[in-house]
Motif scaffolding. Structure first.
Motif, short mmCIF file in Angstrom:
data_model
loop_
_atom_site.label_atom_id
_atom_site.label_comp_id
_atom_site.label_asym_id
_atom_site.label_seq_id
_atom_site.Cartn_x
_atom_site.Cartn_y
_atom_site.Cartn_z
N GLY A 234 0.79 -1.22 0.00
CA GLY A 234 0.00 0.00 0.00
C GLY A 234 0.83 1.27 0.00
N THR A 235 0.21 2.33 0.47
CA THR A 235 0.87 3.64 0.48
C THR A 235 2.11 3.63 1.35
OG1 THR A 235 -1.32 4.64 0.21
CG2 THR A 235 0.48 6.12 0.79
N TYR A 236 2.10 2.82 2.41
CA TYR A 236 3.27 2.77 3.29
C TYR A 236 4.48 2.23 2.53
CZ TYR A 236 6.21 1.90 7.35
OH TYR A 236 7.26 1.91 8.25
N ALA A 237 4.31 1.15 1.77
CA ALA A 237 5.41 0.60 0.98
C ALA A 237 5.83 1.58 -0.11
CB ALA A 237 5.01 -0.74 0.36
N LEU A 238 4.84 2.26 -0.70
CA LEU A 238 5.15 3.23 -1.74
C LEU A 238 5.97 4.39 -1.18
CD1 LEU A 238 4.68 3.99 -4.71
CD2 LEU A 238 2.57 5.14 -4.01
N SER A 239 5.71 4.77 0.08
CA SER A 239 6.45 5.88 0.69
C SER A 239 7.93 5.55 0.90
CB SER A 239 5.81 6.24 2.04
OG SER A 239 6.06 5.24 3.02
N LEU A 240 8.26 4.26 0.93
CA LEU A 240 9.65 3.85 1.12
C LEU A 240 10.48 4.01 -0.15
CD1 LEU A 240 9.03 0.55 3.15
CD2 LEU A 240 9.49 2.85 4.03
N HIS A 241 9.81 4.27 -1.29
CA HIS A 241 10.51 4.35 -2.57
C HIS A 241 10.17 5.61 -3.36
CE1 HIS A 241 11.82 0.14 -2.19
NE2 HIS A 241 10.62 -0.07 -1.68
N SER A 242 9.46 6.54 -2.74
CA SER A 242 9.07 7.75 -3.45
C SER A 242 8.95 8.90 -2.45
CB SER A 242 7.73 7.53 -4.16
OG SER A 242 6.69 7.39 -3.21
N SER A 243 8.54 10.04 -2.95
CA SER A 243 8.44 11.23 -2.11
C SER A 243 7.12 11.31 -1.36
CB SER A 243 8.60 12.49 -2.97
OG SER A 243 7.60 12.53 -3.98
N ILE A 244 6.22 10.38 -1.59
CA ILE A 244 4.95 10.41 -0.88
C ILE A 244 5.18 10.06 0.59
CG2 ILE A 244 4.27 7.97 -1.16
CD1 ILE A 244 1.45 8.98 -1.86
N SER A 245 4.36 10.63 1.47
CA SER A 245 4.52 10.42 2.91
C SER A 245 3.39 9.55 3.44
CB SER A 245 4.53 11.76 3.63
OG SER A 245 4.62 11.58 5.03
N ALA A 246 3.75 8.56 4.27
CA ALA A 246 2.74 7.70 4.90
C ALA A 246 3.33 7.10 6.17
CB ALA A 246 2.31 6.59 3.94
N SER A 247 2.64 7.25 7.27
CA SER A 247 3.13 6.71 8.54
C SER A 247 2.33 5.49 9.01
CB SER A 247 3.07 7.79 9.63
OG SER A 247 1.73 8.27 9.77
N ARG A 248 1.14 5.31 8.47
CA ARG A 248 0.30 4.18 8.88
C ARG A 248 0.74 2.92 8.12
NH1 ARG A 248 -4.77 3.23 11.21
NH2 ARG A 248 -5.97 1.53 10.31
N LYS A 249 1.13 1.91 8.86
CA LYS A 249 1.64 0.69 8.22
C LYS A 249 0.51 -0.08 7.53
CE LYS A 249 5.67 0.07 11.19
NZ LYS A 249 6.39 -0.82 12.15
N CYS A 250 0.92 -0.76 6.47
CA CYS A 250 -0.02 -1.57 5.69
C CYS A 250 0.70 -2.86 5.28
CB CYS A 250 -0.49 -0.80 4.45
SG CYS A 250 -1.63 -1.73 3.41
N TYR A 251 0.03 -3.99 5.44
CA TYR A 251 0.64 -5.29 5.16
C TYR A 251 -0.15 -6.03 4.08
CZ TYR A 251 2.79 -4.43 9.74
OH TYR A 251 3.46 -3.89 10.81
N ALA A 252 0.57 -6.86 3.32
CA ALA A 252 -0.07 -7.69 2.30
C ALA A 252 -0.17 -9.13 2.80
CB ALA A 252 0.73 -7.65 1.00
N LEU A 253 -1.38 -9.68 2.82
CA LEU A 253 -1.60 -11.06 3.22
C LEU A 253 -2.46 -11.76 2.18
CD1 LEU A 253 -1.03 -9.60 6.05
CD2 LEU A 253 -2.38 -11.45 7.04
N HIS A 254 -2.14 -13.00 1.88
CA HIS A 254 -3.05 -13.79 1.07
C HIS A 254 -4.31 -14.05 1.89
CE1 HIS A 254 -4.67 -17.33 -1.08
NE2 HIS A 254 -4.14 -16.73 -2.13
#
Length: 324
Positions: A234-254
Motif C-alpha cells: 500500500g501507500t506505506y510501501a510506496l512511501s519507502l521508494h518515493s516522495s509520498i509520505s505515509a506513517s500508517r503501516k499496511c501489510y499484504a496477506l493472502h
C-alpha cells in the motif's frame, strides 16, 4: 465432492478460486444437515454459503425442500446460498433456473445470477473465449519471472512447487500465459515446459493490458504485532521508494493467511476504516521472493484504478527508478 473440484472449476471459468472453509450450520433444520454439508467462501467480495449435496444426483432431493432451504439460508445466515450437486439433467436445471436458485455442478455448469454469472453445459465445437485478464496464479508466475527470471525452462509441475500452487492451478496458469502469448509451452513427454523471452521489459509491456489489481479488499486492524512476518504494501510501501509520505503501516496477506489470523484471534478487525493500528490488504496472490515488502511491480498494480494525483506522481517516480 472435494473443495478443490469447486475451486478449480470456478478458477477456470471466472478466474476466481475462493478459499473454502467447512462450517457448521446448527441453526438450519435437520433435513438440511442430513442432505448437505456446508462450507463458507467469498466470491467477488460476497460471502457465500456452499451447500454440498450428500446425494448422488439432484433427482434424489425434494425440490420444495431446496426452495425452503434457499430461503432459510438468506434469512438466518445472511449469506448467498449456492447449492453444489454431483449431476443434473437439463430439465432439473430448468426447475432451478425458474426459481432463481444458485447452483454449481463442478466441471459442467453453474448458475450464479446474484453474481451476474450464468454458465450452461459446454457446447461441442465451440471455442471458449480467452479471458483478457490474467488469473491470479498466471499473474504471479509472470511477475516472478519478470523479477528473478527463475521460472524459464521449468515444467508446470516444477513451477507449482516453486510458487506453492497446486499442479492444476499452475498448469491452467501456464496455458493462459501461452494463450496470451506471454510464454511458450514446449511439450516434453508428459510435461509442459515454460519458455519466456529474455527481454523482460518487452514481456512486461506485452502483459500490460492483462494485469489485474491483486488487492481484493483492505481491512483496518486493531494491532499489528502478529503481522511482522508479512511484507509491507500500500501507500506505506510506496512511501519507502518515493516522495509520498505515509506513517500508517499496511501489510499484504493472502486471503488464506488473513482468515487464519482472524480465526486464531491473532488479529482483530477495527471498527472503521482508518481506525486501529494498521491496515491489511488481502491479496489474490503472494510471491516466494517477497521479504519485507511486496515487489515494486505488484505494488504498482495494487494502485491500478487509483486516481489520486499524489499516487500517480509516486508511481511515476517508481517507473523512473526501474532498470531492466
Amino acid at each position: 465432492m472435494t473443495y478443490t473440484a469447486i475451486q478449480d472449476y470456478l478458477e477456470l471459468n471466472i478466474g476466481e478460486a475462493p478459499e473454502i472453509m467447512t462450517v457448521k450450520m446448527s441453526q438450519l433444520p435437520y433435513f438440511a444437515r442430513r442432505q448437505f454439508s456446508f462450507a463458507q467462501g467469498v466470491l467477488f467480495g460476497k460471502s457465500i454459503l456452499f451447500l454440498l449435496s450428500q446425494k448422488s444426483a439432484f433427482r434424489d432431493h425434494d425440490l420444495h425442500e431446496i426452495c425452503s432451504l434457499n430461503q432459510l439460508v438468506w434469512e438466518q445466515a445472511g449469506m448467498l446460498p449456492v447449492f453444489v450437486f454431483h449431476s443434473m439433467s437439463k430439465r432439473e436445471r430448468l426447475l432451478l433456473l425458474k426459481r432463481r436458485i444458485q447452483f454449481i455442478v463442478p466441471g459442467t455448469q453453474m448458475f450464479l445470477p446474484r453474481l451476474a454469472l450464468d454458465f450452461y453445459d459446454h457446447i461441442p465445437d465451440t471455442i471458449t473465449p480467452v479471458s483478457p485478464m490474467l488469473r491470479p496464479a498466471a499473474q504471479a508466475i509472470l511477475l516472478e519471472q519478470l523479477l528473478n527470471g527463475s521460472l524459464h525452462g521449468l515444467s508446470a509441475s516444477e513451477v507449482a512447487r516453486v510458487m506453492g500452487f497446486t499442479a492444476m492451478s499452475a498448469l491452467r496458469a501456464a496455458n493462459q500465459l501461452h494463450e496470451l502469448q506471454l510464454c511458450t509451452l514446449e511439450v516434453k513427454g508428459r510435461s509442459k515446459i515454460l519458455l519466456f523471452t529474455p527481454d523482460r521489459k518487452k514481456l512486461r509491456d506485452k502483459a500490460t493490458p492483462h494485469w489485474q489489481n491483486p488487492v481484493k479488499k483492505t481491512q483496518a486492524v486493531e494491532n499489528d504485532s502478529a503481522l511482522c512476518a508479512f511484507p509491507f504494501a500500500g501507500t506505506y510501501a510506496l512511501s519507502l521508494h518515493s516522495s509520498i509520505s505515509a506513517s500508517r503501516k499496511c501489510y499484504a496477506l493472502h486471503q488464506t493467511a488473513f482468515k487464519k489470523l482472524l480465526t486464531d484471534g491473532e488479529i482483530q478487525l477495527a471498527d472503521s476504516p482508518g481506525s486501529g493500528n494498521a491496515d491489511v490488504q488481502v491479496w489474490s496472490y503472494t510471491l516466494p521472493s517477497w521479504q519485507t515488502e511486496v515487489d515494486l511491480l505488484s505494488l504498482e498494480l495494487s494502485f491500478k484504478g487509483n486516481s489520486d494525483p499524489r499516487i500517480k506522481i509516486a508511481l511515476f517516480e517508481l517507473e523512473e527508478q526501474r532498470t531492466w
